[in-house]
Design an enzyme around this catalytic site. Sequence first.
Site, PDB file in Angstrom:
ATOM      1  CB  ALA A  21      42.491  35.630  38.905  1.00 58.18           C
ATOM      2  N   GLY A  60      39.340  38.766  42.100  1.00 57.77           N
ATOM      3  CA  GLY A  60      40.938  39.075  43.006  1.00 57.77           C
ATOM      4  C   GLY A  60      41.281  40.455  42.074  1.00 57.77           C
ATOM      5  CD  GLU A 111      39.881  37.476  45.951  1.00 59.39           C
ATOM      6  OE1 GLU A 111      39.593  37.391  45.279  1.00 59.39           O
ATOM      7  OE2 GLU A 111      39.382  37.039  47.042  1.00 59.39           O
ATOM      8  CD  GLU A 116      36.295  35.499  43.218  1.00 59.26           C
ATOM      9  OE1 GLU A 116      35.115  35.509  42.860  1.00 59.26           O
ATOM     10  OE2 GLU A 116      37.455  36.057  42.574  1.00 59.26           O
TER      11      GLU A 116
HETATM   12  C1  3H9 Z   1      39.252  35.631  40.729  1.00 60.43           C
HETATM   13  O1  3H9 Z   1      39.912  36.096  40.602  1.00 60.43           O
HETATM   14  C2  3H9 Z   1      40.146  34.435  41.585  1.00 60.43           C
HETATM   15  C3  3H9 Z   1      40.990  34.186  42.869  1.00 60.43           C
HETATM   16  O2  3H9 Z   1      39.582  35.211  43.663  1.00 60.43           O
HETATM   17  C4  3H9 Z   1      41.422  33.982  43.889  1.00 60.43           C
HETATM   18  C5  3H9 Z   1      42.537  33.271  43.193  1.00 60.43           C
HETATM   19  C6  3H9 Z   1      43.237  32.815  43.291  1.00 60.43           C
HETATM   20  N1  3H9 Z   1      41.255  35.871  32.892  1.00 60.43           N
HETATM   21  O3  3H9 Z   1      34.127  39.960  28.725  1.00 60.43           O
HETATM   22  P1  3H9 Z   1      35.152  40.617  27.365  1.00 60.43           P
HETATM   23  C7  3H9 Z   1      39.390  38.771  28.572  1.00 60.43           C
HETATM   24  S1  3H9 Z   1      38.673  34.244  39.398  1.00 60.43           S
HETATM   25  C8  3H9 Z   1      41.230  35.713  31.412  1.00 60.43           C
HETATM   26  O4  3H9 Z   1      35.042  39.394  25.625  1.00 60.43           O
HETATM   27  P2  3H9 Z   1      33.644  43.032  28.194  1.00 60.43           P
HETATM   28  C9  3H9 Z   1      37.950  37.453  27.538  1.00 60.43           C
HETATM   29  O5  3H9 Z   1      37.999  36.341  27.627  1.00 60.43           O
HETATM   30  C10 3H9 Z   1      37.759  35.564  38.408  1.00 60.43           C
HETATM   31  N2  3H9 Z   1      40.607  36.377  30.412  1.00 60.43           N
HETATM   32  O6  3H9 Z   1      34.817  42.117  27.003  1.00 60.43           O
HETATM   33  C11 3H9 Z   1      38.077  38.447  26.343  1.00 60.43           C
HETATM   34  O7  3H9 Z   1      39.136  37.667  25.840  1.00 60.43           O
HETATM   35  P3  3H9 Z   1      39.213  37.376  24.656  1.00 60.43           P
HETATM   36  C12 3H9 Z   1      36.983  36.467  38.160  1.00 60.43           C
HETATM   37  C13 3H9 Z   1      40.002  37.350  30.712  1.00 60.43           C
HETATM   38  O8  3H9 Z   1      34.163  43.810  27.673  1.00 60.43           O
HETATM   39  C14 3H9 Z   1      38.719  39.937  26.937  1.00 60.43           C
HETATM   40  O9  3H9 Z   1      39.399  39.736  28.467  1.00 60.43           O
HETATM   41  N3  3H9 Z   1      36.954  37.300  37.169  1.00 60.43           N
HETATM   42  C15 3H9 Z   1      39.421  37.717  31.957  1.00 60.43           C
HETATM   43  O10 3H9 Z   1      32.458  42.675  27.798  1.00 60.43           O
HETATM   44  C16 3H9 Z   1      37.759  40.593  26.834  1.00 60.43           C
HETATM   45  O11 3H9 Z   1      36.661  40.009  27.617  1.00 60.43           O
HETATM   46  C17 3H9 Z   1      35.706  37.670  36.869  1.00 60.43           C
HETATM   47  O12 3H9 Z   1      35.667  36.385  36.620  1.00 60.43           O
HETATM   48  C18 3H9 Z   1      39.498  36.775  33.442  1.00 60.43           C
HETATM   49  N4  3H9 Z   1      39.536  36.863  34.267  1.00 60.43           N
HETATM   50  O13 3H9 Z   1      34.096  41.931  29.283  1.00 60.43           O
HETATM   51  C19 3H9 Z   1      35.975  38.241  35.510  1.00 60.43           C
HETATM   52  N5  3H9 Z   1      38.399  38.362  31.831  1.00 60.43           N
HETATM   53  O14 3H9 Z   1      39.433  38.941  23.772  1.00 60.43           O
HETATM   54  C20 3H9 Z   1      35.568  37.616  33.804  1.00 60.43           C
HETATM   55  C21 3H9 Z   1      38.547  39.012  31.125  1.00 60.43           C
HETATM   56  O15 3H9 Z   1      40.349  36.938  24.145  1.00 60.43           O
HETATM   57  N6  3H9 Z   1      35.482  38.795  32.567  1.00 60.43           N
HETATM   58  N7  3H9 Z   1      38.709  38.492  29.820  1.00 60.43           N
HETATM   59  O16 3H9 Z   1      37.934  36.540  23.964  1.00 60.43           O
HETATM   60  C22 3H9 Z   1      34.432  39.520  32.860  1.00 60.43           C
HETATM   61  O17 3H9 Z   1      33.559  39.633  33.419  1.00 60.43           O
HETATM   62  C23 3H9 Z   1      34.319  40.290  31.621  1.00 60.43           C
HETATM   63  O18 3H9 Z   1      35.425  39.959  30.153  1.00 60.43           O
HETATM   64  C24 3H9 Z   1      34.987  42.293  32.075  1.00 60.43           C
HETATM   65  C25 3H9 Z   1      34.856  42.272  30.517  1.00 60.43           C
HETATM   66  C26 3H9 Z   1      33.939  42.435  32.266  1.00 60.43           C
HETATM   67  C27 3H9 Z   1      36.021  42.193  32.472  1.00 60.43           C
END
Ligand code: 3H9
Length: 682
Positions: free
Chosen positions: A58, A99, A102, A122
């Site tokens: 998400a 998500g 999921e 999450e």
């Molecule tokens: C969920 O899914 C809820 C559901 O169960 C239910 C829903 C109803 N959203 O970390 P980075 C952006 S909760 C928006 O620097 P990396 C991040 O802000 C979600 N933006 O790179 C950054 O932007 P910017 C569960 C996101 O390579 C850019 O992407 N998911 C999201 O070191 C690069 O990110 C998580 O908690 C997001 N979900 O790592 C995943 N994710 O360049 C959280 C990333 O403008 N994310 N961005 O600053 C991560 O763990 C890491 O970002 C990831 C990449 C491994 C993906």
Amino acid sequence: MPEPRDGVAVILLDHPPVNSLDHALRARVAAQLQAALADPAVAAVVIAGSGQAFSAGADVGEFGTPRQQQSPVLPELLDGIAASAKPVVAAIAGVALGGGLELALACHARVAQDSARVGLPEIRLGLIPGAGGTQRLPRLIGLAAAHAMMADGQPRTAATLAQSGLFDQVVPDDPLPVARALALRLARQGGGSCQARQAGLPAAQVQAFVDQARRALKPRERMQPAYGALLDALLATSLPLPQGLARERALFLSLVSTPAAQALRYQFKAEREAVKLPAALQAAPLPVRTAAVIGAGTMGSGIAIALLDAGLSVLLLEQDEAALARGRQAIADYFQARAQAGKLDQAQAAQRQARLHATLDWTVLAQADLVIEAVFEELAVKQAVFREIDRHARPGAVLATNTSYLDVDEIAAATGRAQDCLGLHFFSPAHVMKLLEVVRGARTGKQALATGMALGKALGKVPVLSGNAFGFIGNRIYNAYRRQCEFMIEDGAWPEDVDRAMTGMGFAMGPFAVADLSGLDIAWRMRRAQAARRDPRERYVDVLDRLCEMGRLGRKTQAGYYTYDQGKSSGQTDQTVRQLIEQASARRGIERRPLAADEIRRRALLAMANEAALLLAEGVAARPGDVDVVLVQGYGFPRWEGGPVFWARQQPRERLEAELDQLARAGGHGFVRADLDPLFLS
Ligand code: 3H9
């Protein structure tokens, strides 16, 4: 959507950088699915990612905004996929998180590349999976394995989950062609396997598992509502799937606006902002392939390990063979232990060690792109080392001092190239701790600074920019906090009251237990060095000095603020210490009164927030969020409380100002009361 080939329609998730499932992407996927279902030429569907991700889940930025609730919400989209009459197969490469995973779970089958990283993180945002994760994952891989993935929130590679039941196939290369073939096979067989997973899991088994897991919750987990809610959701796996999903959804929605979830989302954003330099300071970093580390003690060895783990070649320098051998051995032991624990295979461990060159010969410095000095924390010693570095390092190499307090400019002045010098404040153990303060001296050039930040990221750390001020960001705030805690014991609290109050809000340890652990003599030495410059009118609590004079240096002498039984890490109350504290109160004419935990916490947090405002006003910290990232990543501040700035922003401003006035009065001469405005900017 491209024309279906061989009867398979491919829906490509295409929302850079990580295919987060914001409203626009959800709507696109829903529309493409509908089109595929309506198209008689389509027999099956594959959903695949693009770029580096299947999907990171998400969109975190949408939480708490109306768009998150706008149809199709994620559960609605996934219900549509699960109910599809034509089989839908997920082709997973890169990350599939939250998500994103999921979405894959709602498909009829999953094919993953072995290097794909999947997880349900999450909980790290104060949430539980809210689009079927808590219900579908346990049905696939069992309650215990699913709970472990959701409770630690860490991604795992598909390779390690190959036998878990999560994937239908794990492949070494691009999963898309295999997913296409599987989708067609399923279509020929007349559907997928979703229908088989509608029933609830055996109720007695679910209840027993959840009861046991609830009993095993750790104190810090009990402080965060998501951990209990996760178990409530798991309890619902005994219900038929639609009811379980409804229960999960209700629990998820109840968490989105909790203070913990808001604080954790704030930390998520602040962390990603902190690692970027402000626009005016940005430059292209220099490539760093070979780094030299000077000093093979605990800090130097830890830094060398972090560099080796990140794939760099490391030159390790020492003054004498014995010290060098100790450092080399510590590094070898570390990699051996990692291999024995199964975290690395023997070949990887050997490869990393092979990139280490330990030597007494300073001329090798000419090969280094970056030099990190990690010798004894004393200005003259560090300056002497920098003079030597200046003689040998190649022109343009970045020269860093690893210091916790010292003046980076004075160290840089020992060279003829201050523009290439900066501070890199690692935290101990350097290969474990995430925080790296990147200290900008008065003459540090943009390129050196950018290189320091890039190095931090390459080491998997959270680099935070700091100005060159005594203690930088973290130790400045920590000192203000510790000082306030000393005032509180003089006012009437006991060390254990303060420690209990702080651990009670989620700090890993209280300030007095920390002091005993790190050794009181470090602070004592610094206090004595500053004694001549100290204003005698300043409120100064001398309990620590008296303890040190008595030989009570902390855990290492089995006595400090507490006494310690041989080999035990938790201390006991000591009447000698209480007497010392009572005498200190009496000398200051203070009538001791008990302090409640809430008052202790507020005073401690206010002292931190006050210092944060000073650091921001002085330009030592560039952004309010940077302060909070430093405290959470390096000082055990509970992440789900956001940090001292986040905390201050949640308080009514008038109350904050009034309490700060009180704090200033209690602090007396020498307490600098900040203007709190900088905390509330941006
Ligand atoms: C969920 O899914 C809820 C559901 O169960 C239910 C829903 C109803 N959203 O970390 P980075 C952006 S909760 C928006 O620097 P990396 C991040 O802000 C979600 N933006 O790179 C950054 O932007 P910017 C569960 C996101 O390579 C850019 O992407 N998911 C999201 O070191 C690069 O990110 C998580 O908690 C997001 N979900 O790592 C995943 N994710 O360049 C959280 C990333 O403008 N994310 N961005 O600053 C991560 O763990 C890491 O970002 C990831 C990449 C491994 C993906």
